[in-house]
Design a protein around this motif. Structure first.
Motif, PDB file in Angstrom:
ATOM      1  N   VAL A  84       6.770   8.323  -4.380  1.00  0.00           N
ATOM      2  CA  VAL A  84       5.908   7.292  -3.827  1.00  0.00           C
ATOM      3  C   VAL A  84       6.330   6.988  -2.395  1.00  0.00           C
ATOM      4  O   VAL A  84       7.514   6.771  -2.120  1.00  0.00           O
ATOM      5  CB  VAL A  84       5.966   6.002  -4.677  1.00  0.00           C
ATOM      6  CG1 VAL A  84       5.123   4.903  -4.035  1.00  0.00           C
ATOM      7  CG2 VAL A  84       5.484   6.276  -6.104  1.00  0.00           C
ATOM      8  N   TYR A  85       5.338   6.979  -1.499  1.00  0.00           N
ATOM      9  CA  TYR A  85       5.592   6.717  -0.085  1.00  0.00           C
ATOM     10  C   TYR A  85       4.704   5.573   0.386  1.00  0.00           C
ATOM     11  O   TYR A  85       3.579   5.410  -0.086  1.00  0.00           O
ATOM     12  CB  TYR A  85       5.279   7.959   0.757  1.00  0.00           C
ATOM     13  CG  TYR A  85       6.094   9.174   0.385  1.00  0.00           C
ATOM     14  CD1 TYR A  85       7.340   9.391   0.947  1.00  0.00           C
ATOM     15  CD2 TYR A  85       5.599  10.101  -0.528  1.00  0.00           C
ATOM     16  CE1 TYR A  85       8.089  10.520   0.613  1.00  0.00           C
ATOM     17  CE2 TYR A  85       6.336  11.226  -0.875  1.00  0.00           C
ATOM     18  CZ  TYR A  85       7.583  11.426  -0.304  1.00  0.00           C
ATOM     19  OH  TYR A  85       8.321  12.528  -0.631  1.00  0.00           O
ATOM     20  N   PRO A  86       5.171   4.784   1.346  1.00  0.00           N
ATOM     21  CA  PRO A  86       4.337   3.711   1.884  1.00  0.00           C
ATOM     22  C   PRO A  86       3.326   4.241   2.892  1.00  0.00           C
ATOM     23  O   PRO A  86       3.623   5.168   3.648  1.00  0.00           O
ATOM     24  CB  PRO A  86       5.345   2.785   2.575  1.00  0.00           C
ATOM     25  CG  PRO A  86       6.446   3.711   2.999  1.00  0.00           C
ATOM     26  CD  PRO A  86       6.535   4.765   1.924  1.00  0.00           C
ATOM     27  N   HIS A  87       2.137   3.658   2.890  1.00  0.00           N
ATOM     28  CA  HIS A  87       1.210   3.899   3.985  1.00  0.00           C
ATOM     29  C   HIS A  87       1.743   3.173   5.221  1.00  0.00           C
ATOM     30  O   HIS A  87       2.185   2.024   5.126  1.00  0.00           O
ATOM     31  CB  HIS A  87      -0.188   3.385   3.636  1.00  0.00           C
ATOM     32  CG  HIS A  87      -0.925   4.270   2.684  1.00  0.00           C
ATOM     33  ND1 HIS A  87      -1.206   5.588   2.962  1.00  0.00           N
ATOM     34  CD2 HIS A  87      -1.451   4.018   1.453  1.00  0.00           C
ATOM     35  CE1 HIS A  87      -1.875   6.121   1.953  1.00  0.00           C
ATOM     36  NE2 HIS A  87      -2.027   5.197   1.023  1.00  0.00           N
ATOM     37  N   ILE A  88       1.660   3.822   6.371  1.00  0.00           N
ATOM     38  CA  ILE A  88       2.295   3.289   7.580  1.00  0.00           C
ATOM     39  C   ILE A  88       1.295   2.673   8.556  1.00  0.00           C
ATOM     40  O   ILE A  88       1.516   1.585   9.089  1.00  0.00           O
ATOM     41  CB  ILE A  88       3.111   4.388   8.293  1.00  0.00           C
ATOM     42  CG1 ILE A  88       4.175   4.949   7.350  1.00  0.00           C
ATOM     43  CG2 ILE A  88       3.747   3.839   9.559  1.00  0.00           C
ATOM     44  CD1 ILE A  88       5.186   3.921   6.884  1.00  0.00           C
ATOM     45  N   GLY A 100      -1.983  -2.914  -7.068  1.00  0.00           N
ATOM     46  CA  GLY A 100      -0.946  -2.082  -6.487  1.00  0.00           C
ATOM     47  C   GLY A 100       0.416  -2.224  -7.132  1.00  0.00           C
ATOM     48  O   GLY A 100       0.568  -2.763  -8.226  1.00  0.00           O
ATOM     49  N   ARG A 101       1.426  -1.762  -6.410  1.00  0.00           N
ATOM     50  CA  ARG A 101       2.799  -1.691  -6.908  1.00  0.00           C
ATOM     51  C   ARG A 101       3.616  -2.921  -6.517  1.00  0.00           C
ATOM     52  O   ARG A 101       3.175  -3.755  -5.750  1.00  0.00           O
ATOM     53  CB  ARG A 101       3.484  -0.434  -6.343  1.00  0.00           C
ATOM     54  CG  ARG A 101       2.841   0.880  -6.768  1.00  0.00           C
ATOM     55  CD  ARG A 101       3.494   2.054  -6.044  1.00  0.00           C
ATOM     56  NE  ARG A 101       4.927   2.077  -6.265  1.00  0.00           N
ATOM     57  CZ  ARG A 101       5.511   2.644  -7.325  1.00  0.00           C
ATOM     58  NH1 ARG A 101       4.780   3.234  -8.249  1.00  0.00           N
ATOM     59  NH2 ARG A 101       6.830   2.629  -7.452  1.00  0.00           N
ATOM     60  N   PRO A 119       0.824  -1.216   0.000  1.00  0.00           N
ATOM     61  CA  PRO A 119       0.000   0.000   0.000  1.00  0.00           C
ATOM     62  C   PRO A 119       0.862   1.272   0.000  1.00  0.00           C
ATOM     63  O   PRO A 119       1.684   1.468   0.906  1.00  0.00           O
ATOM     64  CB  PRO A 119      -0.802  -0.110   1.299  1.00  0.00           C
ATOM     65  CG  PRO A 119      -0.741  -1.565   1.675  1.00  0.00           C
ATOM     66  CD  PRO A 119       0.604  -2.017   1.212  1.00  0.00           C
ATOM     67  N   THR A 120       0.658   2.117  -0.999  1.00  0.00           N
ATOM     68  CA  THR A 120       1.456   3.329  -1.134  1.00  0.00           C
ATOM     69  C   THR A 120       0.578   4.496  -1.585  1.00  0.00           C
ATOM     70  O   THR A 120      -0.575   4.310  -1.978  1.00  0.00           O
ATOM     71  CB  THR A 120       2.580   3.144  -2.167  1.00  0.00           C
ATOM     72  OG1 THR A 120       2.001   2.830  -3.444  1.00  0.00           O
ATOM     73  CG2 THR A 120       3.546   2.049  -1.761  1.00  0.00           C
ATOM     74  N   TYR A 121       1.166   5.684  -1.544  1.00  0.00           N
ATOM     75  CA  TYR A 121       0.511   6.866  -2.110  1.00  0.00           C
ATOM     76  C   TYR A 121       1.583   7.729  -2.765  1.00  0.00           C
ATOM     77  O   TYR A 121       2.771   7.628  -2.461  1.00  0.00           O
ATOM     78  CB  TYR A 121      -0.238   7.657  -1.035  1.00  0.00           C
ATOM     79  CG  TYR A 121       0.635   8.266   0.038  1.00  0.00           C
ATOM     80  CD1 TYR A 121       1.016   9.612  -0.016  1.00  0.00           C
ATOM     81  CD2 TYR A 121       1.079   7.499   1.116  1.00  0.00           C
ATOM     82  CE1 TYR A 121       1.806  10.171   0.965  1.00  0.00           C
ATOM     83  CE2 TYR A 121       1.872   8.058   2.103  1.00  0.00           C
ATOM     84  CZ  TYR A 121       2.230   9.393   2.024  1.00  0.00           C
ATOM     85  OH  TYR A 121       3.033   9.943   2.991  1.00  0.00           O
ATOM     86  N   ARG A 122       1.147   8.583  -3.691  1.00  0.00           N
ATOM     87  CA  ARG A 122       2.081   9.414  -4.443  1.00  0.00           C
ATOM     88  C   ARG A 122       1.872  10.884  -4.098  1.00  0.00           C
ATOM     89  O   ARG A 122       0.750  11.378  -4.075  1.00  0.00           O
ATOM     90  CB  ARG A 122       1.880   9.195  -5.945  1.00  0.00           C
ATOM     91  CG  ARG A 122       2.830   9.998  -6.830  1.00  0.00           C
ATOM     92  CD  ARG A 122       2.536   9.740  -8.301  1.00  0.00           C
ATOM     93  NE  ARG A 122       2.863   8.381  -8.676  1.00  0.00           N
ATOM     94  CZ  ARG A 122       4.074   7.994  -9.073  1.00  0.00           C
ATOM     95  NH1 ARG A 122       5.061   8.876  -9.138  1.00  0.00           N
ATOM     96  NH2 ARG A 122       4.295   6.744  -9.418  1.00  0.00           N
TER      97      ARG A 122
END
Length: 210
Positions: free
Chosen positions: A114-118, A192-193, A106-109
């Motif tokens: 691109v960063y991971p959801h924590i 997803g990625r 799970p990530t967001y841009r």
């Protein structure tokens, strides 16, 4: 389409000494398709690692059959199997209720990065935001709560030009098929990625039809 599985031989240290990062698993998967390599093909293979009763298994969804001898390179001898996935996919119907498992990244841009959801809440919302496009909805349980949860979260190492860590999250729950064509696409192509590195594979087991 084909669905393949092999038990990873974790008891054989000589076999699994190379499996220290996601890139090694990726290479194992790719090398299990020698005909594609010989033909210069670079087809995408969806895969993940599952744990069941203290054993680990490599699962692969692919358009071609893997070479079972190559698939057992790091596996227990005689445990590699492949079956035709297409008949199962074609039997999936709208409104069907199914148990599911998804391992994803799970990530967001933001600003082209691109960063991971924590947090758990962020990661759950990430999945919920994608269910419609993926062809399903999450079923509510008897308490009116969405019937899914995160069963595993971890950071895994990948050596790709440099050492990086990828967030891997495994979801389990109950879904209802809203669009059979879309969920078929999802089961083949993932969500997803980082699909090349063991993320994105959705699997389902039928329960019934509403």
């Amino acid at each position: 389409m084909y669905l393949s599985r092999v038990e990873i031989d974790d008891q054989n240290r000589q076999k699994v000494k190379d499996l220290t990062h996601l890139g090694a698993y990726h290479n194992w998967v790719e090398n299990s398709f020698p005909i594609e390599i010989d033909q210069g093909k670079r087809l995408r293979h969806l895969w993940r690692i599952d744990r069941l009763h203290d054993k680990r298994f490599l699962l692969i969804v692919s358009s071609d059959k893997p070479n079972l001898d190559r698939l057992e390179r790091y596996g227990v001898a005689g445990t590699a199997v492949t079956k035709n996935y297409q008949p199962f996919l074609e039997q999936i119907k709208n409104n069907e209720i199914m148990r599911f498992r998804l391992t994803a990244n799970p990530t967001y841009r933001t600003n082209d990065k691109v960063y991971p959801h924590i947090t758990v809440e962020q990661q759950k919302k990430w999945l919920l935001d994608r269910t419609n496009l993926a062809g399903f909805s999450i079923v509510k349980n008897g308490n009116g709560m969405l019937n899914f949860d995160i069963v595993n979260r971890e950071w895994l190492v990948l050596y790709h030009h440099r050492r990086i860590r990828l967030s891997q999250v495994t979801f389990e729950g109950v879904l209802q098929v809203t669009d059979a064509e879309k969920i078929n696409h999802t089961l083949i192509h993932g969500i997803g990625r980082e699909k090349a590195y063991g993320m994105g594979m959705l699997t389902v087991i039928p329960i019934g039809i509403r």
